[in-house]
Design an enzyme around this catalytic site. Structure first.
Site, PDB file in Angstrom:
ATOM      1  N   LYS A  52      -7.093   4.549  -0.973  1.00 49.34           N
ATOM      2  CA  LYS A  52      -7.414   5.589  -0.202  1.00 49.34           C
ATOM      3  C   LYS A  52      -8.460   6.310  -0.733  1.00 49.34           C
ATOM      4  O   LYS A  52      -9.389   6.924  -0.124  1.00 49.34           O
ATOM      5  CB  LYS A  52      -6.004   6.532   0.167  1.00 49.34           C
ATOM      6  CG  LYS A  52      -5.020   5.681   0.913  1.00 49.34           C
ATOM      7  CD  LYS A  52      -3.712   6.280   0.889  1.00 49.34           C
ATOM      8  CE  LYS A  52      -2.654   5.310   1.733  1.00 49.34           C
ATOM      9  NZ  LYS A  52      -1.387   5.792   1.616  1.00 49.34           N
ATOM     10  N   GLN A  96       2.282  10.562  -1.300  1.00 50.19           N
ATOM     11  CA  GLN A  96       2.665   9.043  -1.560  1.00 50.19           C
ATOM     12  C   GLN A  96       3.966   8.768  -1.751  1.00 50.19           C
ATOM     13  O   GLN A  96       4.536   9.175  -2.687  1.00 50.19           O
ATOM     14  CB  GLN A  96       1.582   8.469  -2.801  1.00 50.19           C
ATOM     15  CG  GLN A  96       1.826   6.929  -2.795  1.00 50.19           C
ATOM     16  CD  GLN A  96       1.016   6.105  -1.462  1.00 50.19           C
ATOM     17  OE1 GLN A  96       0.190   6.512  -1.111  1.00 50.19           O
ATOM     18  NE2 GLN A  96       1.999   5.194  -1.032  1.00 50.19           N
ATOM     19  N   ASP A 119      -0.826  12.049   7.858  1.00 44.46           N
ATOM     20  CA  ASP A 119      -0.110  10.910   7.826  1.00 44.46           C
ATOM     21  C   ASP A 119       0.615  10.942   9.210  1.00 44.46           C
ATOM     22  O   ASP A 119       1.151   9.967   9.669  1.00 44.46           O
ATOM     23  CB  ASP A 119       1.136  11.080   6.788  1.00 44.46           C
ATOM     24  CG  ASP A 119       0.742   9.643   5.682  1.00 44.46           C
ATOM     25  OD1 ASP A 119       0.063   8.977   6.134  1.00 44.46           O
ATOM     26  OD2 ASP A 119       1.460  10.052   4.544  1.00 44.46           O
TER      27      ASP A 119
END
Ligand code: NAP
Length: 286
Positions: A52, A96, A119
């Site tokens: 990412k 994460q 997210d």
């Protein structure tokens, strides 16, 4: 032979758009910045966060990875997130998963402020998803958003289609069912307690599999009399350690109209959508 729905052309096209948007922001002295919290030593988490970071930095954003030790306390964890929420130069943040056991009781999706929740897991963003708000007003969860973008790129309509989603997780199945409904599909969500799964998938126009079992859906789940589209979200390793999806690709590919391969299908789109959400966050900040 089925059409292979590859992520690459869409990623390349969108990357150019992201670069252009980033340039415009930089002219206004705004550099899109994301902070990623990764706790412990999970190998897959390390790999995903690096991917990412690399992708976002490629088009001009800044990505800081905050790597916390496995023994991080709740207080330390919450302080770290609070500092990010208060930092005006940070536009996006995500945690994460998984987190270590001492932090598992926390409602992770609620910790990052909704304006930085790239997210798309905060209740405020999910409420927009449920209400079918304009997608520019909130952050669409990344994997479901990526799947919709892929279908649109390959001009596969979802309106009026019978979509069967196998898997009801908070990150894929459930948000995707809402997004598909918002785009006027008729959606059936299946799970491990679903009876007659084969009958249901065989009736679908579009099958999305997010089960997490190597090559679980074989030819018996497919109806080759329909022009079915198969989206494989699974990222699994078989007993020989080979990366594969939930779909038995060799069996299913000859029977369907279009299919995503693993790797090269849905996987890169999650990162792409995260990057898009980051840009959206930075643009809102003007
Ligand atoms: P998850 O939370 O483990 O959910 C799996 C779902 O599959 C559950 O709803 C489960 O049903 C259902 N299921 C399990 N066995 C089944 C069966 N035999 N028949 C029908 N349904 C069954 O998984 P997830 O986080 O959604 O991830 C699913 C897969 O997608 C994994 O391989 C993951 O690595 C991959 N993934 C990929 C991306 C990407 O970027 N491409 C992103 C996220 C996830 P119950 O609810 O009844 O247990």
């Amino acid at each position: 032979m089925a059409i292979q729905l590859l992520a690459k052309p869409l990623v390349e096209k969108t990357k150019k758009q992201l670069e252009a948007k980033c340039k415009v922001l930089k002219e206004k002295d705004i550099i899109p910045k994301m902070q990623v919290i990764y706790i412990g030593d999970n190998k897959a988490s390390r790999l995903y966060t690096r991917k990412k970071k690399k992708f976002c930095e490629n088009f001009g954003a800044i990505v800081d990875i905050i790597h916390l030790p496995s023994e991080t306390t709740e207080k330390e964890f919450l302080e770290t997130i609070n500092n990010i929420n208060l930092d005006k130069t940070t536009h996006g943040c995500f945690i994460q998963l998984p987190v270590p056991t001492q932090l598992e009781h926390l409602d992770i999706g609620e910790l990052i402020s909704p304006q930085k929740d790239v997210d798309g897991f905060h209740a405020e963003n999910l409420r927009h998803l449920m209400r079918n708000s304009n997608e520019e007003l909130y952050f669409v969860p990344c994997t479901p958003g990526g799947i919709m973008a892929l279908l649109s790129h390959y001009q596969i309509p979802v309106e009026g289609k019978n979509v069967v989603i196998v898997g009801r997780s908070m990150i894929v199945g459930k948000p995707l069912s809402l997004l598909m409904t918002n785009h006027n599909a008729t959606v059936t969500v299946c799970h491990s307690k679903t009876n007659n799964l084969r009958e249901i998938t065989r009736s679908a126009d579009i099958i999305v599999s997010a089960v997490g079992k190597p090559r679980y859906l074989d030819a018996s789940y497919i109806n080759n009399e329909k022009d079915q589209v198969v989206i494989d979200v699974g990222i699994n390793h078989d007993q020989d350690g080979i990366l594969c999806g939930d779909i038995n690709f060799n069996e299913v590919e000859p029977l369907v109209y279009a299919i995503t391969p693993v790797p090269g299908g849905v996987g890169p789109l999650t990162v792409l959508y995260l990057a898009q959400n980051l840009l959206q966050a930075a643009e809102k900040n003007i």
